[in-house]
Write a protein that holds these residues in place. Structure first.
Motif, short mmCIF file in Angstrom:
data_model
loop_
_atom_site.label_atom_id
_atom_site.label_comp_id
_atom_site.label_asym_id
_atom_site.label_seq_id
_atom_site.Cartn_x
_atom_site.Cartn_y
_atom_site.Cartn_z
N ALA A 13 34.40 64.12 58.80
CA ALA A 13 35.24 62.84 58.89
C ALA A 13 35.86 62.38 57.77
O ALA A 13 35.53 62.68 56.79
CB ALA A 13 34.05 61.89 59.26
N THR A 14 36.88 61.34 58.24
CA THR A 14 37.41 60.96 57.09
C THR A 14 36.75 59.68 56.90
O THR A 14 36.34 58.90 57.47
CB THR A 14 38.91 60.54 57.64
N VAL A 15 36.69 59.48 55.26
CA VAL A 15 35.85 58.53 54.63
C VAL A 15 36.92 57.50 54.43
O VAL A 15 37.66 57.70 53.34
CB VAL A 15 34.74 59.06 53.73
N SER A 52 25.81 50.32 59.94
CA SER A 52 26.00 51.82 59.73
C SER A 52 27.55 51.72 59.15
O SER A 52 28.09 50.82 58.81
CB SER A 52 25.98 52.45 60.94
N THR A 53 27.59 53.31 58.69
CA THR A 53 29.06 53.52 58.48
C THR A 53 30.14 53.94 59.15
O THR A 53 31.22 54.06 58.97
CB THR A 53 29.10 54.60 57.30
N ALA A 54 29.87 53.52 60.66
CA ALA A 54 30.80 53.85 61.62
C ALA A 54 31.90 52.68 61.55
O ALA A 54 31.61 51.56 61.34
CB ALA A 54 30.07 53.79 62.99
N GLN A 72 35.81 60.66 64.29
CA GLN A 72 36.10 61.24 63.05
C GLN A 72 36.54 60.46 61.96
O GLN A 72 37.36 61.05 60.81
CB GLN A 72 37.22 62.41 63.14
N ALA A 73 35.90 59.07 61.59
CA ALA A 73 36.05 58.47 60.64
C ALA A 73 34.84 57.57 60.27
O ALA A 73 34.21 57.12 61.39
CB ALA A 73 37.41 57.46 61.29
N ARG A 74 34.86 57.18 59.14
CA ARG A 74 33.49 56.42 58.80
C ARG A 74 34.02 55.51 57.38
O ARG A 74 34.99 55.86 56.68
CB ARG A 74 32.38 57.22 58.89
#
Length: 194
Positions: A13-15, A52-54, A72-74
């Protein structure tokens, strides 16, 4: 042939976060402001869906009640933690900031700022048009001998257009919305907690 049988590495996932913030110290900025009184900044409370980090989005044109996460991102931290970090960086340029329970608190003069984060999502108004939407409630209180005294409350609703209809566009729009909300809170606080 054996190369085809090797397992593929998992997609990471892209952070994202809000970026590096200000790249110059307050002393190097144009018009210095008079220092303001200290302020206690409590932890930011958030709607449980935001805990959450979503990175979340809504399809207002299809079902505005459903929050959906990008696969795929958070975020690097929860939105409440990111917002508190940005709030402290901005407000700390003109006043001392304390955490609840700091031993240096002067009970009689120190105001406490509490934030409730109610909405933090990319809102798609149409399939090719979205905004970053942030909604919060700020409450200012001051301790008194009989308990905490409510001073004022302010609601903030900020929408900023997204430059693209993907997670990266949503992140940019939500970062701009967070910066605008922090500036609005700072302007609201100035006459109330000088």
């Amino acid at each position: 042939m054996t190369g085809c049988a090797l397992p593929k590495s998992p997609v990471r996932a892209t952070v994202y976060d809000f970026g590096p913030g200000s790249l110059s110290s307050p002393a190097s900025q144009a018009a210095p402001r008079a220092p303001l009184g200290p302020l206690v900044i409590g932890e930011i409370e958030a709607n449980p869906a935001l805990d959450s980090t979503a990175i979340l989005y809504r399809l207002a044109y299809a079902d505005a009640q459903q929050l959906r996460p990008y696969a795929q991102a958070r975020w690097s931290m929860t939105p409440a933690q990111l917002l508190r970090q940005r709030l402290r960086a901005y407000l700390g340029q003109s006043r001392a900031l304390l955490n609840p329970g700091d031993s240096t608190l002067n009970i009689a003069t120190t105001h406490t700022l509490r934030i409730e984060l109610e909405e933090f999502s990319q809102l798609f108004e149409a399939p090719n048009q979205s905004v970053g939407l942030l909604r919060l409630r700020a409450t200012l209180a001051q301790p008194s001998p009989s308990g905490e005294k409510w001073v004022a409350q302010h609601s903030v609703i900020v929408k900023r257009p997204a430059t693209s209809t993907d997670a990266a566009g949503g992140v940019r729009a939500l970062t701009a919305a967070a910066d605008a909300a922090v500036q609005e809170i700072e302007q609201w606080l100035q006459p109330l907690a000088p």
